[in-house]
Design a protein around this motif. Structure first.
Motif, PDB file in Angstrom:
ATOM      1  N   ILE A 339       1.136  -1.332   0.375  1.00 17.00           N
ATOM      2  CA  ILE A 339       0.366  -0.169   0.071  1.00 17.00           C
ATOM      3  C   ILE A 339       1.104   1.116  -0.185  1.00 17.00           C
ATOM      4  N   ARG A 340       2.255   1.284   0.830  1.00 17.09           N
ATOM      5  CA  ARG A 340       3.003   2.103   0.357  1.00 17.09           C
ATOM      6  C   ARG A 340       3.416   2.786  -0.603  1.00 17.09           C
ATOM      7  N   GLU A 341       3.996   1.255  -1.103  1.00 23.70           N
ATOM      8  CA  GLU A 341       4.602   1.674  -2.515  1.00 23.70           C
ATOM      9  C   GLU A 341       3.721   2.158  -3.543  1.00 23.70           C
ATOM     10  N   MET A 342       2.025   2.021  -3.603  1.00 24.78           N
ATOM     11  CA  MET A 342       1.135   1.964  -4.090  1.00 24.78           C
ATOM     12  C   MET A 342       0.486   3.659  -4.354  1.00 24.78           C
ATOM     13  N   TYR A 343       0.628   3.808  -2.993  1.00 27.64           N
ATOM     14  CA  TYR A 343       0.051   5.693  -2.525  1.00 27.64           C
ATOM     15  C   TYR A 343       1.163   6.213  -1.085  1.00 27.64           C
ATOM     16  N   PRO A 344       1.880   6.782  -2.150  1.00 22.46           N
ATOM     17  CA  PRO A 344       3.260   6.919  -1.209  1.00 22.46           C
ATOM     18  C   PRO A 344       3.045   7.925  -0.267  1.00 22.46           C
ATOM     19  N   ALA A 345       1.982   8.931  -1.043  1.00 20.76           N
ATOM     20  CA  ALA A 345       1.932   9.893  -0.244  1.00 20.76           C
ATOM     21  C   ALA A 345      -0.102  10.522   0.477  1.00 20.76           C
ATOM     22  N   LYS A 346      -0.345   8.953   0.207  1.00 19.08           N
ATOM     23  CA  LYS A 346      -1.568   9.016   1.303  1.00 19.08           C
ATOM     24  C   LYS A 346      -1.571   8.315   2.570  1.00 19.08           C
ATOM     25  N   HIS A 347      -2.240   8.496   3.393  1.00 20.14           N
ATOM     26  CA  HIS A 347      -2.883   8.625   5.055  1.00 20.14           C
ATOM     27  C   HIS A 347      -3.370   7.203   4.711  1.00 20.14           C
ATOM     28  N   ILE A 348      -2.809   5.990   5.578  1.00 21.89           N
ATOM     29  CA  ILE A 348      -2.936   4.924   5.854  1.00 21.89           C
ATOM     30  C   ILE A 348      -4.039   4.484   7.459  1.00 21.89           C
ATOM     31  N   THR A 349      -4.524   4.126   7.369  1.00 20.19           N
ATOM     32  CA  THR A 349      -6.314   4.073   8.005  1.00 20.19           C
ATOM     33  C   THR A 349      -5.827   2.225   8.198  1.00 20.19           C
ATOM     34  N   ALA A 350      -5.172   1.144   8.492  1.00 19.97           N
ATOM     35  CA  ALA A 350      -5.687  -0.413   8.686  1.00 19.97           C
ATOM     36  C   ALA A 350      -6.455  -0.059  10.180  1.00 19.97           C
ATOM     37  N   VAL A 351      -6.877  -1.229  10.116  1.00 19.85           N
ATOM     38  CA  VAL A 351      -8.231  -1.992  10.867  1.00 19.85           C
ATOM     39  C   VAL A 351      -7.904  -3.592  10.988  1.00 19.85           C
ATOM     40  N   PHE A 352      -7.147  -3.475  12.513  1.00 20.11           N
ATOM     41  CA  PHE A 352      -6.878  -4.751  12.605  1.00 20.11           C
ATOM     42  C   PHE A 352      -7.588  -5.988  13.802  1.00 20.11           C
ATOM     43  N   GLN A 353      -8.161  -7.333  13.050  1.00 22.85           N
ATOM     44  CA  GLN A 353      -8.564  -8.247  14.125  1.00 22.85           C
ATOM     45  C   GLN A 353      -7.935  -9.301  14.688  1.00 22.85           C
ATOM     46  N   PRO A 354      -7.151  -9.135  15.535  1.00 20.65           N
ATOM     47  CA  PRO A 354      -5.868 -10.375  15.847  1.00 20.65           C
ATOM     48  C   PRO A 354      -6.885 -11.890  15.575  1.00 20.65           C
ATOM     49  N   HIS A 355      -6.303 -12.592  15.472  1.00 25.31           N
ATOM     50  CA  HIS A 355      -6.506 -13.932  14.718  1.00 25.31           C
ATOM     51  C   HIS A 355      -5.853 -14.954  16.174  1.00 25.31           C
ATOM     52  N   LEU A 356      -6.397 -15.173  17.116  1.00 30.11           N
ATOM     53  CA  LEU A 356      -6.325 -16.454  18.120  1.00 30.11           C
ATOM     54  C   LEU A 356      -5.474 -15.172  19.526  1.00 30.11           C
ATOM     55  N   PHE A 357      -5.824 -15.910  19.898  1.00 28.76           N
ATOM     56  CA  PHE A 357      -4.821 -15.797  21.420  1.00 28.76           C
ATOM     57  C   PHE A 357      -3.433 -16.358  21.341  1.00 28.76           C
ATOM     58  N   SER A 358      -3.095 -17.376  21.172  1.00 30.51           N
ATOM     59  CA  SER A 358      -1.834 -18.100  21.289  1.00 30.51           C
ATOM     60  C   SER A 358      -1.345 -17.179  20.251  1.00 30.51           C
ATOM     61  N   ARG A 359      -1.684 -17.094  18.640  1.00 33.15           N
ATOM     62  CA  ARG A 359      -0.501 -15.991  17.674  1.00 33.15           C
ATOM     63  C   ARG A 359      -0.305 -14.929  18.781  1.00 33.15           C
TER      64      ARG A 359
END
Length: 450
Positions: A339-359
């Motif tokens: 994404i940074r390579e594609m849109y070097p000047a744009k603000h990136i907002t990431a929404v992340f859902q971790p998967h598994l407590f152990s991981r």
């Protein structure tokens, strides 16, 4: 051909299981099954003739199956699992029935902790373009064909299987052609140590039929075998299969395959260097299966991708939105880097859902490092999947490790509100849980607020 008249599938709507269900229905086997919630996949199975239950209630069973197939995603303390176990009916894992389906047939198995779904789907598209007869069991929905089960012609000449390392499932396969894309620490709840994970991949190499072929990314710590052809691929290191590339803009590339395959330059529509490397691996496998270089190039140029693998969901004037299955630090790095390579000047907002407590626990430092590549992070609660909570392992705990100013813990129900004061740019949702259920609402919000 499977010698069963009626099979019950526990977890019938899973992305890996549903492809096998469709194979069974297509081959005249009566299918019933259980899944927790209705989805587009279960709707398709029902339309094709499967009887699917959404209640964990043995009383709903109308007949006794010959075989029960289950996936680790369904806990063994469910009423249906305990019912079938008590009756003494034959039971096998999803990996075992995939092994039974592929037994005695030339099989292409794609393994690796990252990239296997995209590479498997690329290989299926290349063989389809070449007119080969094959049946493919994929771990994602092909954008070219709209399904995770692809059959071309009789389907008998090749089986294409995504070879999952979880629970050592891939050891049920005996492929003629195999590819290993990566071996990074994962599933440590199963393996215990990274060395044990590497050992399992070496055992997978040992399952390749004598006279067969292994394509592996350069530098992987695998055993050597003198009775198979061992080949490498890589973009940035010496390898048997590689590629020269030039940027076309928006993170896409003009590609020229080099090494044991030589092609004229062609456009690869998928963004990101990780997808380019996936394409090189897929090309190597397809070449070994007998596809000509020019056909490989044409197929890769027309490959549309896989649902939830760097899938563009919205393009507006202020916002661009992608959804991705990334759930491991290395995958997050690849996705955010693209994404940074594609849109070097744009603000990136990431929404992340971790998967598994152990991981989350085992790879917490890697998550902290990779997630800070975004400009803003909205972190959801951990998706438990098959696990019970681990004391002290929470998203709030992970958030404290992440060195960035604009970060917050958010409930799924509050995502749209959290975006209200967010600078427009690129939005990316990532995770292997149920985060994809947010996509429709996010697209609707972006259409209004773009």
């Amino acid at each position: 051909m499977l010698e069963y008249k009626h099979i019950f599938f526990l977890g019938a709507g899973g992305i890996g299981m549903s492809a096998i269900v469709r194979y069974c229905l297509e081959n005249g086997i009566s299918v019933s099954g259980y899944d927790k919630t209705p989805t587009e996949l279960t709707d398709r199975l029902i339309a094709q003739g499967a009887e699917i239950f959404f209640s964990d209630t043995p009383n709903l069973l109308t007949s006794t199956p010959d075989l029960v197939v289950y996936t680790p995603a369904v806990p063994k303390d469910t009423a249906l699992f305990k019912h079938f176990e008590a009756t003494g009916l034959p039971m096998m894992k999803r990996a075992q029935i995939l092994g039974a389906i592929s037994k005695g047939k030339p099989t292409i198995a794609i393994a690796g902790t990252h990239g296997k779904t995209t590479i498997s789907t690329m290989v299926a598209h290349i063989l389809h373009t070449a007119g080969f007869n094959f049946t493919a069991f994929l771990g994602g929905i092909s954008a070219n064909y709209g399904t995770n089960y692809v059959k071309n012609g009789t389907g008998e000449d090749w089986i294409i299987a995504e070879a999952d390392e979880f629970d050592r499932s891939f050891l049920e396969l005996n492929p003629q052609l195999a590819l290993i894309s990566s071996i990074d620490a994962d599933h440590l709840d199963i393996y215990g140590t990274e060395d044990a994970l590497v050992d399992s991949f070496s055992k997978f190499v040992g399952k390749i039929k004598s006279g067969g072929v292994l394509i592996q990314k350069s530098g992987l710590p695998l055993i050597q075998r003198s009775d198979i052809s061992m080949n490498t691929y890589h973009l940035d290191a010496p390898a048997d299969y590689t590629a020269a590339l030039s940027h076309e803009g928006n993170g896409t590339f003009k590609v020229q395959l080099q090494g044991k395959i030589e092609t004229q330059p062609f456009s690869l529509g998928l963004p990101g260097r990780h997808n380019l490397e996936n394409a090189v691996g897929a090309a190597a496998i397809a070449s070994m299966a007998g596809v000509m270089p020019q056909t490989i190039a044409h197929a890769l140029a027309t490959f549309k991708g896989v649902k939830r693998r760097f899938e563009k969901c919205f393009q507006g004037t202020q916002w661009v939105y992608y959804d991705d299955y990334a759930h491991h630090p290395e995958e997050i790095k690849a996705t955010l880097g693209a994404i940074r390579e594609m849109y070097p000047a744009k603000h990136i907002t990431a929404v992340f859902q971790p998967h598994l407590f152990s991981r989350t626990r085992d790879l917490s430092l890697g998550f902290a490092e990779s997630l800070q590549m975004a400009d803003k992070l909205l972190l959801l609660d951990i998706y438990p999947a098959r696990e019970l909570p681990i004391e002290g392992v929470t998203s709030a705990w992970l958030l404290e490790m992440i060195s960035m100013n604009d970060k917050q813990l958010v409930q799924k129900s509050q995502i749209l509100k959290a975006l209200e004061d967010t600078k427009p740019g690129v939005l990316i949702t990532m995770g292997a849980g149920d985060i994809d259920r947010l996509v429709a609402d996010l697209v609707s919000w972006l259409k209004i607020n773009d």
